[in-house]
Design a protein around this motif. Structure first.
Motif, PDB file in Angstrom:
ATOM      1  N   GLU A 132      -7.207  -2.554 -18.346  1.00 23.77           N
ATOM      2  CA  GLU A 132      -5.808  -2.723 -18.746  1.00 23.77           C
ATOM      3  C   GLU A 132      -5.770  -2.743 -20.269  1.00 23.77           C
ATOM      4  O   GLU A 132      -6.349  -3.642 -20.900  1.00 23.77           O
ATOM      5  N   PRO A 133      -5.114  -1.779 -20.909  1.00 26.58           N
ATOM      6  CA  PRO A 133      -5.281  -1.613 -22.358  1.00 26.58           C
ATOM      7  C   PRO A 133      -4.529  -2.609 -23.228  1.00 26.58           C
ATOM      8  O   PRO A 133      -4.705  -2.617 -24.445  1.00 26.58           O
ATOM      9  N   THR A 134      -3.694  -3.461 -22.634  1.00 22.61           N
ATOM     10  CA  THR A 134      -2.903  -4.404 -23.413  1.00 22.61           C
ATOM     11  C   THR A 134      -3.799  -5.485 -24.014  1.00 22.61           C
ATOM     12  O   THR A 134      -4.519  -6.183 -23.296  1.00 22.61           O
ATOM     13  N   LEU A 135      -3.726  -5.644 -25.333  1.00 21.70           N
ATOM     14  CA  LEU A 135      -4.430  -6.716 -26.033  1.00 21.70           C
ATOM     15  C   LEU A 135      -3.420  -7.796 -26.387  1.00 21.70           C
ATOM     16  O   LEU A 135      -2.363  -7.510 -26.960  1.00 21.70           O
ATOM     17  N   TYR A 136      -3.723  -9.031 -26.052  1.00 18.53           N
ATOM     18  CA  TYR A 136      -2.755 -10.101 -26.275  1.00 18.53           C
ATOM     19  C   TYR A 136      -3.477 -11.417 -26.518  1.00 18.53           C
ATOM     20  O   TYR A 136      -4.671 -11.571 -26.220  1.00 18.53           O
ATOM     21  N   GLY A 137      -2.753 -12.387 -27.040  1.00 16.08           N
ATOM     22  CA  GLY A 137      -3.358 -13.672 -27.361  1.00 16.08           C
ATOM     23  C   GLY A 137      -3.397 -14.625 -26.190  1.00 16.08           C
ATOM     24  O   GLY A 137      -4.334 -15.414 -26.044  1.00 16.08           O
ATOM     25  N   GLY A 138      -2.341 -14.616 -25.379  1.00 14.84           N
ATOM     26  CA  GLY A 138      -2.320 -15.455 -24.193  1.00 14.84           C
ATOM     27  C   GLY A 138      -1.667 -16.812 -24.358  1.00 14.84           C
ATOM     28  O   GLY A 138      -1.505 -17.533 -23.376  1.00 14.84           O
ATOM     29  N   GLU A 188       5.847 -15.534 -24.669  1.00 14.50           N
ATOM     30  CA  GLU A 188       5.920 -14.325 -23.859  1.00 14.50           C
ATOM     31  C   GLU A 188       4.705 -14.203 -22.936  1.00 14.50           C
ATOM     32  O   GLU A 188       4.838 -13.882 -21.749  1.00 14.50           O
ATOM     33  N   CYS A 189       3.525 -14.439 -23.460  1.00 15.96           N
ATOM     34  CA  CYS A 189       2.308 -14.359 -22.646  1.00 15.96           C
ATOM     35  C   CYS A 189       2.334 -15.391 -21.528  1.00 15.96           C
ATOM     36  O   CYS A 189       2.009 -15.085 -20.369  1.00 15.96           O
ATOM     37  N   ARG A 190       2.736 -16.607 -21.851  1.00 14.11           N
ATOM     38  CA  ARG A 190       2.769 -17.661 -20.838  1.00 14.11           C
ATOM     39  C   ARG A 190       3.775 -17.359 -19.740  1.00 14.11           C
ATOM     40  O   ARG A 190       3.613 -17.790 -18.595  1.00 14.11           O
ATOM     41  N   ALA A 191       4.814 -16.600 -20.083  1.00 16.66           N
ATOM     42  CA  ALA A 191       5.833 -16.242 -19.099  1.00 16.66           C
ATOM     43  C   ALA A 191       5.443 -15.023 -18.270  1.00 16.66           C
ATOM     44  O   ALA A 191       6.206 -14.601 -17.396  1.00 16.66           O
ATOM     45  N   GLY A 192       4.271 -14.436 -18.538  1.00 17.72           N
ATOM     46  CA  GLY A 192       3.819 -13.284 -17.763  1.00 17.72           C
ATOM     47  C   GLY A 192       4.154 -11.950 -18.375  1.00 17.72           C
ATOM     48  O   GLY A 192       4.116 -10.925 -17.693  1.00 17.72           O
ATOM     49  N   HIS A 193       4.471 -11.953 -19.682  1.00 18.82           N
ATOM     50  CA  HIS A 193       4.839 -10.717 -20.368  1.00 18.82           C
ATOM     51  C   HIS A 193       3.884 -10.436 -21.533  1.00 18.82           C
ATOM     52  O   HIS A 193       4.297 -10.402 -22.697  1.00 18.82           O
ATOM     53  N   PRO A 194       2.593 -10.209 -21.260  1.00 20.34           N
ATOM     54  CA  PRO A 194       1.651  -9.955 -22.359  1.00 20.34           C
ATOM     55  C   PRO A 194       1.996  -8.708 -23.156  1.00 20.34           C
ATOM     56  O   PRO A 194       1.610  -8.588 -24.321  1.00 20.34           O
ATOM     57  N   GLN A 195       2.731  -7.765 -22.553  1.00 23.66           N
ATOM     58  CA  GLN A 195       3.138  -6.570 -23.284  1.00 23.66           C
ATOM     59  C   GLN A 195       4.136  -6.894 -24.384  1.00 23.66           C
ATOM     60  O   GLN A 195       4.393  -6.072 -25.270  1.00 23.66           O
ATOM     61  N   GLY A 205      -1.701  -5.587 -29.275  1.00 21.85           N
ATOM     62  CA  GLY A 205      -1.635  -4.129 -29.383  1.00 21.85           C
ATOM     63  C   GLY A 205      -2.114  -3.485 -28.096  1.00 21.85           C
ATOM     64  O   GLY A 205      -2.147  -4.124 -27.032  1.00 21.85           O
ATOM     65  N   ASN A 206      -2.497  -2.219 -28.194  1.00 22.73           N
ATOM     66  CA  ASN A 206      -2.948  -1.472 -27.019  1.00 22.73           C
ATOM     67  C   ASN A 206      -4.156  -0.617 -27.363  1.00 22.73           C
ATOM     68  O   ASN A 206      -4.123   0.127 -28.361  1.00 22.73           O
ATOM     69  N   TYR A 221     -11.011  -9.953 -20.310  1.00 22.28           N
ATOM     70  CA  TYR A 221      -9.733 -10.185 -19.640  1.00 22.28           C
ATOM     71  C   TYR A 221      -8.977  -8.893 -19.347  1.00 22.28           C
ATOM     72  O   TYR A 221      -8.025  -8.898 -18.554  1.00 22.28           O
ATOM     73  N   THR A 222      -9.378  -7.777 -19.957  1.00 23.73           N
ATOM     74  CA  THR A 222      -8.698  -6.505 -19.684  1.00 23.73           C
ATOM     75  C   THR A 222      -9.170  -5.868 -18.383  1.00 23.73           C
ATOM     76  O   THR A 222      -8.545  -4.925 -17.899  1.00 23.73           O
ATOM     77  N   LEU A 223     -10.259  -6.355 -17.810  1.00 20.55           N
ATOM     78  CA  LEU A 223     -10.870  -5.681 -16.661  1.00 20.55           C
ATOM     79  C   LEU A 223     -10.208  -6.065 -15.342  1.00 20.55           C
ATOM     80  O   LEU A 223      -9.856  -7.219 -15.107  1.00 20.55           O
TER      81      LEU A 223
END
Length: 315
Positions: free
Chosen positions: A71-77, A81-88, A96-97, A115-117
């Motif tokens: 999964e190419p999305t890179l995020y902090g977590g 937004e990440c906590r709400a399920g929107h890492p994009q 980034g991606n 975590y991308t796997l």
């Protein structure tokens, strides 16, 4: 190792250094089995965008032989937004991606955050799993549309994401029609169980991303209908004016990438769909090229009239 980059002379396969992990040694090494060419990749090449290894739709195997989609999305977590399920929609530094201004998967080997796997289901081959990424884009749009039982759905655009939106709709028990430009796209839509356009629709997914497709979407929508925009608009989004949109009171919904809901990864749901329905990959992957033929692969991917839907590079 070999990798695909854009150069002053256009897309080329070149020799680059082996990928390295983070300074602390973090990261998983993946031997890439297949990487799909996205319409965005073709746009970037045409715009002369350089400086990174292309490819955000890819899958491969680790050193133990386990097969994974990346999964190419890179995020902090940790952001809201990440906590709400929107890492994009991550707003943290470093988001980034992979494959979009950051080295991606059109290479023989990559090193990616663990975590991308997503481990692949046994019935989904790694060489077909590059469809998970565009499939998740389509899946997310369908969720955003909130299609209700009995509603009519139209997909405008017969490229990969449009056809995957139709496939996802059929998988979820929703009747869907596809408005496509080319005969080979219409033939693929028929294989996926989609019909031809007729009448007005409660929901229209614009998967083409152009002035004409957005206008066609507005025309096809019933009064009070919903339009989900999946096309990539680099500048402005030409929403039809009062003669259509306001008179019909249309609702426009934007959709980007994919995320989580109720703790479930959308890419995982798409992997399950592709594993259960291998005919989707058979219908959509029309061309496969070895990595040394990346230039030709991109040429074919850019020529919609050539009969291509999804063009895949296999290192």
């Amino acid at each position: 190792m070999r990798a695909v980059v854009n150069t002053d002379a256009g897309i080329r396969t070149v020799e680059v250094g082996e990928p390295e992990g983070a300074p602390d040694g973090a990261g998983v090494r993946i031997s890439v089995a297949a990487a799909g060419i996205c319409g965005t990749d073709v746009q970037f090449v045409g715009a002369g965008i350089t400086g990174f290894v292309y490819g955000h739709e890819f899958a491969g195997v680790d050193d133990t032989g386990r097969a994974y989609f990346v999964e190419p999305t890179l995020y902090g977590g940790t952001c809201e937004e990440c906590r709400a399920g929107h890492p994009q929609r991550c707003v943290e530094p470093g988001h980034g991606n992979l494959g979009v201004f950051i080295d991606g998967g059109m290479a023989e080997t990559v090193v990616v955050p663990e975590y991308t796997l997503l481990e692949l289901p046994p019935r989904l081959a790694a060489r077909d799993a590059c469809l998970i990424e565009p499939g998740a884009v389509a899946w997310h749009a369908l969720r955003r549309a909130r299609v209700r039982p009995g509603e009519r759905l139209l997909v405008v655009g017969g490229a990969t994401i449009g056809l995957l939106a139709a496939a996802a709709a059929r998988y979820r028990g929703i009747d869907v029609d596809v408005d496509a430009r080319h005969p080979h796209q219409l033939a693929a839509a028929e294989k996926l169980g989609a019909g031809r356009p007729n009448g007005a629709y409660d929901v229209v997914i614009d998967a083409a991303g152009g002035d004409s497709s957005l206008a066609r979407s507005a025309d096809a929508a019933r009064r009070g209908g919903r339009i989900v925009s999946l096309g990539v608009y680099m500048d402005t989004m030409p929403v039809p004016g009062s003669a259509v949109s306001q008179v019909k009171e249309l609702t426009y919904i934007n959709s980007i990438a994919y995320g989580r809901h109720d703790g479930v990864r959308e890419v995982g749901e798409v992997a399950a769909m592709l594993a259960e329905q291998p005919d989707i990959a058979h219908a959509l992957i029309t061309h496969r090229y070895p990595i040394e033929d990346a230039r030709e692969a991109f040429r074919v991917a850019a020529d919609r009239k050539a009969g291509a839907i999804k063009v895949v590079i296999e290192p």
